[in-house]
Motif scaffolding. Structure first.
Motif, short mmCIF file in Angstrom:
data_model
loop_
_atom_site.label_atom_id
_atom_site.label_comp_id
_atom_site.label_asym_id
_atom_site.label_seq_id
_atom_site.Cartn_x
_atom_site.Cartn_y
_atom_site.Cartn_z
N ILE A 156 5.72 -18.40 -87.04
CA ILE A 156 6.55 -17.23 -86.74
C ILE A 156 7.59 -17.64 -85.70
O ILE A 156 7.21 -18.08 -84.61
CB ILE A 156 5.69 -16.06 -86.22
N CYS A 167 10.70 -16.43 -83.36
CA CYS A 167 11.47 -15.33 -82.77
C CYS A 167 12.69 -15.95 -82.10
O CYS A 167 12.58 -16.55 -81.03
CB CYS A 167 10.63 -14.57 -81.75
N ASN A 197 -2.54 -15.48 -81.96
CA ASN A 197 -2.02 -16.44 -82.94
C ASN A 197 -2.96 -17.61 -83.19
O ASN A 197 -3.10 -18.07 -84.33
CB ASN A 197 -0.63 -16.93 -82.52
N VAL A 254 3.44 -19.61 -83.04
CA VAL A 254 4.58 -18.79 -82.65
C VAL A 254 5.56 -19.65 -81.86
O VAL A 254 5.18 -20.31 -80.89
CB VAL A 254 4.15 -17.58 -81.79
#
Length: 211
Positions: A100, A102, A122, A129
């Motif tokens: 993931i 961001c 996570n 992440v």
């Protein structure tokens, strides 16, 4: 990132916000829902949800196949004595099933409580992440305390570098950290502009130039 994913035929989904609405117009947080699906032990289910309202043909072409998530990938066996010794010094690691990213979502990262939950969960849901931001103040202290690694790129002003040092779990002296940063991000011989960075393994308290 997208070009690399396409080239390697890795399935991906792009969202521009954590916030969304269901078919009835009710708001929900996509990070919360993502964590819920990943906890179901069958992460392939997330693609039915994520692709439901996608208009991106590239996303559909790459993700429209069965068994998107293969069996966990373990470190390969080797006859090399050196690699055998390294293997004895570390645990066998499983590759994450979902990554993931961001990327520069400053406002949402600062006020979204779901991000904190994702960072805590996570490692238990076989995911990784990665957060990219220009300002360390975009993240709550609770989020920063969950970081395993920090990558600091060139041209960070001294006041922001101090802020990075203060708000992460780096345990060396500040003066040494600043010296390591200056050395790691300096241009290589013959380069006018540096693309190097300081790589910080926060948990192991190790530092190096680039990967």
């Amino acid at each position: 990132i997208i070009m690399w994913l396409k080239k390697n035929k890795i399935p991906y989904i792009i969202e521009t916000s954590f916030k969304a609405e269901d078919e009835h117009g009710r708001p929900y947080n996509q990070l919360d829902k993502l964590v819920k699906y990943l906890k179901m032990a069958n992460p392939n289910k997330i693609w039915d949800w994520l692709l439901a309202d996608s208009d991106d043909e590239d996303e559909r072409a790459i993700a429209d196949k069965k068994n998107l998530f293969p069996e966990p990938v373990y470190e390969s066996e080797s006859d090399s004595d050196e690699e055998d010794e390294l293997r004895r010094l570390r645990d066998r690691k499983i590759a994450p099933e979902v990554i993931i990213v961001c990327d520069d979502m400053s406002k949402e990262m600062k006020y979204d409580t779901a991000l904190m939950g994702l960072l805590k969960e996570n490692r238990h849901i076989k995911s990784k992440v990665i957060i990219s931001t220009q300002f360390i103040t975009d993240l709550k202290p609770e989020c920063l305390n969950q970081f395993d690694y920090v990558i600091a790129f060139p041209q960070i002003p001294k006041d922001r570098l101090k802020e990075l040092y203060d708000k992460t779990d780096i345990s060396i002296e500040q003066s040494l950290f600043e010296a390591l940063y200056a050395d790691a991000t300096s241009p290589k011989k013959g380069e006018k502009k540096s693309h190097n960075f300081l790589y910080c393994d926060v948990r192991a308290n190790r530092f190096r130039q680039n990967f």
